[in-house]
Design a protein around this motif. Structure first.
Motif, PDB file in Angstrom:
ATOM      1  N   ARG A 228       0.698  -1.174   0.210  1.00 30.46           N
ATOM      2  CA  ARG A 228      -0.032  -0.165   0.092  1.00 30.46           C
ATOM      3  C   ARG A 228       0.090   1.095  -0.174  1.00 30.46           C
ATOM      4  O   ARG A 228       0.445   2.217  -1.012  1.00 30.46           O
ATOM      5  CB  ARG A 228      -0.508   0.325   0.927  1.00 30.46           C
ATOM      6  CG  ARG A 228      -2.263  -1.228   1.170  1.00 30.46           C
ATOM      7  CD  ARG A 228      -3.357  -1.210   2.342  1.00 30.46           C
ATOM      8  NE  ARG A 228      -3.814   0.055   2.415  1.00 30.46           N
ATOM      9  CZ  ARG A 228      -4.942   0.222   3.030  1.00 30.46           C
ATOM     10  NH1 ARG A 228      -4.293  -0.527   4.765  1.00 30.46           N
ATOM     11  NH2 ARG A 228      -5.073   1.298   2.951  1.00 30.46           N
ATOM     12  N   ARG A 229       1.887   1.588   0.589  1.00 30.29           N
ATOM     13  CA  ARG A 229       2.852   2.233   0.716  1.00 30.29           C
ATOM     14  C   ARG A 229       3.177   2.521  -0.250  1.00 30.29           C
ATOM     15  O   ARG A 229       3.673   3.382  -1.136  1.00 30.29           O
ATOM     16  CB  ARG A 229       3.504   2.145   2.121  1.00 30.29           C
ATOM     17  CG  ARG A 229       3.841   2.482   3.066  1.00 30.29           C
ATOM     18  CD  ARG A 229       4.610   1.893   4.663  1.00 30.29           C
ATOM     19  NE  ARG A 229       4.075   2.129   5.807  1.00 30.29           N
ATOM     20  CZ  ARG A 229       4.964   1.887   6.509  1.00 30.29           C
ATOM     21  NH1 ARG A 229       5.808   1.191   6.692  1.00 30.29           N
ATOM     22  NH2 ARG A 229       3.903   2.185   7.840  1.00 30.29           N
ATOM     23  N   ALA A 230       4.240   1.495  -1.279  1.00 32.17           N
ATOM     24  CA  ALA A 230       4.761   1.948  -2.254  1.00 32.17           C
ATOM     25  C   ALA A 230       3.760   1.901  -3.802  1.00 32.17           C
ATOM     26  O   ALA A 230       3.697   3.200  -4.596  1.00 32.17           O
ATOM     27  CB  ALA A 230       4.451  -0.153  -3.132  1.00 32.17           C
ATOM     28  N   ALA A 231       2.252   1.713  -3.869  1.00 32.96           N
ATOM     29  CA  ALA A 231       1.138   2.068  -4.629  1.00 32.96           C
ATOM     30  C   ALA A 231       0.794   3.379  -4.131  1.00 32.96           C
ATOM     31  O   ALA A 231       0.714   4.288  -5.095  1.00 32.96           O
ATOM     32  CB  ALA A 231      -0.499   1.343  -4.628  1.00 32.96           C
ATOM     33  N   ALA A 232       0.738   4.253  -3.237  1.00 35.19           N
ATOM     34  CA  ALA A 232       0.545   5.518  -2.734  1.00 35.19           C
ATOM     35  C   ALA A 232       1.587   6.279  -3.300  1.00 35.19           C
ATOM     36  O   ALA A 232       1.484   7.725  -3.526  1.00 35.19           O
ATOM     37  CB  ALA A 232       0.961   5.575  -1.442  1.00 35.19           C
ATOM     38  N   VAL A 252       5.780   4.918 -14.664  1.00 37.55           N
ATOM     39  CA  VAL A 252       6.606   4.827 -12.787  1.00 37.55           C
ATOM     40  C   VAL A 252       5.212   3.380 -12.376  1.00 37.55           C
ATOM     41  O   VAL A 252       4.871   3.502 -12.599  1.00 37.55           O
ATOM     42  CB  VAL A 252       5.603   6.556 -12.478  1.00 37.55           C
ATOM     43  CG1 VAL A 252       5.912   6.731 -10.522  1.00 37.55           C
ATOM     44  CG2 VAL A 252       6.071   7.910 -12.877  1.00 37.55           C
ATOM     45  N   PHE A 253       6.700   2.974 -11.035  1.00 36.29           N
ATOM     46  CA  PHE A 253       6.611   1.525 -11.137  1.00 36.29           C
ATOM     47  C   PHE A 253       6.384   1.498  -9.787  1.00 36.29           C
ATOM     48  O   PHE A 253       7.250   2.593  -8.632  1.00 36.29           O
ATOM     49  CB  PHE A 253       7.310   1.046 -11.549  1.00 36.29           C
ATOM     50  CG  PHE A 253       7.614   0.866 -12.668  1.00 36.29           C
ATOM     51  CD1 PHE A 253       6.689  -0.171 -13.466  1.00 36.29           C
ATOM     52  CD2 PHE A 253       8.251   1.557 -13.689  1.00 36.29           C
ATOM     53  CE1 PHE A 253       6.939  -0.174 -15.509  1.00 36.29           C
ATOM     54  CE2 PHE A 253       8.729   1.831 -15.286  1.00 36.29           C
ATOM     55  CZ  PHE A 253       7.952   0.457 -16.008  1.00 36.29           C
ATOM     56  N   ALA A 254       5.574   0.838  -9.190  1.00 38.04           N
ATOM     57  CA  ALA A 254       5.449   1.184  -8.235  1.00 38.04           C
ATOM     58  C   ALA A 254       7.084  -0.498  -7.259  1.00 38.04           C
ATOM     59  O   ALA A 254       6.076  -1.259  -7.810  1.00 38.04           O
ATOM     60  CB  ALA A 254       4.183   0.956  -6.933  1.00 38.04           C
ATOM     61  N   VAL A 255       7.572   0.152  -6.595  1.00 38.28           N
ATOM     62  CA  VAL A 255       8.171  -1.806  -5.899  1.00 38.28           C
ATOM     63  C   VAL A 255       7.929  -1.984  -4.356  1.00 38.28           C
ATOM     64  O   VAL A 255       8.639  -1.167  -3.101  1.00 38.28           O
ATOM     65  CB  VAL A 255       9.765  -1.672  -5.919  1.00 38.28           C
ATOM     66  CG1 VAL A 255      10.495  -3.179  -5.570  1.00 38.28           C
ATOM     67  CG2 VAL A 255      10.073  -1.242  -7.835  1.00 38.28           C
ATOM     68  N   SER A 256       7.143  -2.860  -3.951  1.00 39.84           N
ATOM     69  CA  SER A 256       7.385  -3.359  -3.027  1.00 39.84           C
ATOM     70  C   SER A 256       8.520  -4.118  -2.228  1.00 39.84           C
ATOM     71  O   SER A 256       9.748  -5.265  -3.043  1.00 39.84           O
ATOM     72  CB  SER A 256       5.960  -4.099  -2.480  1.00 39.84           C
ATOM     73  OG  SER A 256       6.249  -4.292  -1.480  1.00 39.84           O
ATOM     74  N   LEU A 257       9.305  -3.547  -1.530  1.00 36.90           N
ATOM     75  CA  LEU A 257      10.440  -4.583  -0.143  1.00 36.90           C
ATOM     76  C   LEU A 257      10.193  -5.047   0.126  1.00 36.90           C
ATOM     77  O   LEU A 257      11.224  -6.344   0.905  1.00 36.90           O
ATOM     78  CB  LEU A 257      11.035  -2.977   0.014  1.00 36.90           C
ATOM     79  CG  LEU A 257      11.732  -2.659  -1.237  1.00 36.90           C
ATOM     80  CD1 LEU A 257      12.792  -1.506  -0.404  1.00 36.90           C
ATOM     81  CD2 LEU A 257      12.363  -2.789  -1.917  1.00 36.90           C
ATOM     82  N   GLY A 258       9.072  -4.842   0.839  1.00 40.37           N
ATOM     83  CA  GLY A 258       8.129  -5.900   2.544  1.00 40.37           C
ATOM     84  C   GLY A 258       8.884  -5.474   3.891  1.00 40.37           C
ATOM     85  O   GLY A 258       8.827  -4.777   3.308  1.00 40.37           O
ATOM     86  N   GLN A 259       8.716  -6.530   4.083  1.00 37.41           N
ATOM     87  CA  GLN A 259       8.886  -6.088   5.577  1.00 37.41           C
ATOM     88  C   GLN A 259      11.079  -6.492   5.459  1.00 37.41           C
ATOM     89  O   GLN A 259      11.687  -7.181   5.120  1.00 37.41           O
ATOM     90  CB  GLN A 259       8.580  -7.485   6.589  1.00 37.41           C
ATOM     91  CG  GLN A 259       8.586  -6.577   8.931  1.00 37.41           C
ATOM     92  CD  GLN A 259       8.261  -7.646   8.890  1.00 37.41           C
ATOM     93  OE1 GLN A 259       7.726  -8.622   8.526  1.00 37.41           O
ATOM     94  NE2 GLN A 259       8.302  -7.754  10.632  1.00 37.41           N
TER      95      GLN A 259
END
Length: 328
Positions: A228-232, A252-259
């Motif tokens: 959700r943070r990456a998408a925002a 523009v891309f959103a990349v989630s790095l996880g925990q």
């Protein structure tokens, strides 16, 4: 002590035989390993006498080493001190080793083996009158201008390498909450600094922004929060670029790095782990006249994320348990 003395004598003879091989080969203008092909009559066209001399020399050398061992393997005490029992002659090892080295030298010289040195090329100027002057061919002026090798092609532009950088924005602890809509989250400070944001987002062939969660809390909830943070962050970055025509069309891309991995331990209130929730960016400068499709840009981003040293540059000391995920 006699067996020890015999063993030492055998080792000394073996060393003497090995050193003698180098010396004998040197006198023959060869090297010790040049003897190996001479020992196989099928592998080389050498004379049979060379072959026989080489094998005789090797056998004599081996026998010399064994002779040194047996020459000193004598009893410590005689049964009868009035009679001296004749032992193995101690001169035999020296004679056999000397014979071996002589035959080795003969075999190498007989076979014509010599150390090959690289020839030195010497440029000799021809004497005047030895050769006729070469005619100089001058192509017509038009032909010289149209030949492919006469036209200088401009070098191909070098594609810039993607650069990883960190934004100033760090997500607040546990924001957004699992039950809270992302639209209700205060994103003030995310890409608000004009100068820094322009450096991170403007004039790029493509841009990727990240979302991550710190080490506190359950993994499943933090993985969702990181996405959700990456998408925002992607939405804010895309709006910023769209509002400035000078930046051009930029995927523009959103990349989630996880925990983030657990490195601080339990009991932290979230202040010390703020760096683990910081928004990171990856971008590549746009070349002159370049326009990239979203698919091509995503493939280039994926190649960047597949390299471990690129991830090290992006994380800058951070550690995440899962692989980066490019969100759809």
């Amino acid at each position: 002590m006699t067996p020890v003395r015999a063993l030492i004598a055998g080792i000394f003879a073996a060393v003497l035989f090995g050193a003698g091989l180098f010396i004998a080969a040197g006198f023959a203008g060869a090297r010790p390993h040049d003897l190996v092909p001479i020992l196989s009559i099928d592998r080389t066209p050498f004379n049979f006498i060379c072959f026989l001399a080489a094998w005789t020399g090797v056998i004599a050398g081996v026998l010399g080493v064994f002779a040194a061992f047996f020459a000193f393997l004598a009893p410590e005490e005689e049964d009868d001190p009035r009679f001296r029992r004749r032992g193995f002659p101690k001169i035999a090892p020296l004679v056999l080793i000397a014979l071996s080295l002589g035959l080795t030298w003969f075999a190498l010289r007989c076979a014509g083996v010599a150390a090959h040195e690289r020839p030195i090329a010497i440029l000799l100027a021809p004497e005047v009158g030895d050769a006729p002057e070469a005619e100089v061919f001058e192509p017509p002026e038009n032909e010289a201008r149209t030949r492919p090798e006469a036209r200088a092609e401009p070098p191909a532009p070098v594609r810039p390498f993607p650069i990883a950088a960190a934004a100033d924005f760090q997500w607040a602890y546990e924001i957004p909450l699992a039950h809270r809509e992302i639209a209700q989250v205060d994103l003030k400070g995310l890409f608000d600094a004009e100068a820094q944001t322009a450096r991170l987002l403007c004039g790029k062939a493509w841009v990727a922004v990240t979302g991550s969660a710190s080490e506190e809390g359950p993994t499943g909830r933090n993985e969702t929060r990181a996405r959700r943070r990456a998408a925002a962050a992607r939405a804010v970055a895309a709006d910023w670029i769209a509002g400035r025509a000078e930046c051009g069309a930029t995927p523009v891309f959103a990349v989630s790095l996880g925990q983030h991995a657990n490195v601080l331990g339990a009991g932290d209130d979230g202040a010390a782990s703020a760096y683990q929730r910081q928004v990171l960016t990856v971008s590549r400068d746009r070349m002159e006249g370049e326009t990239m499709s979203a698919d091509a840009a995503e493939a280039e981003l994926r190649d960047f994320l597949d390299e471990p040293h690129n991830l090290d540059a992006l994380y800058a000391g951070r550690r995440f348990a899962s692989r980066p995920e490019i969100l759809p």
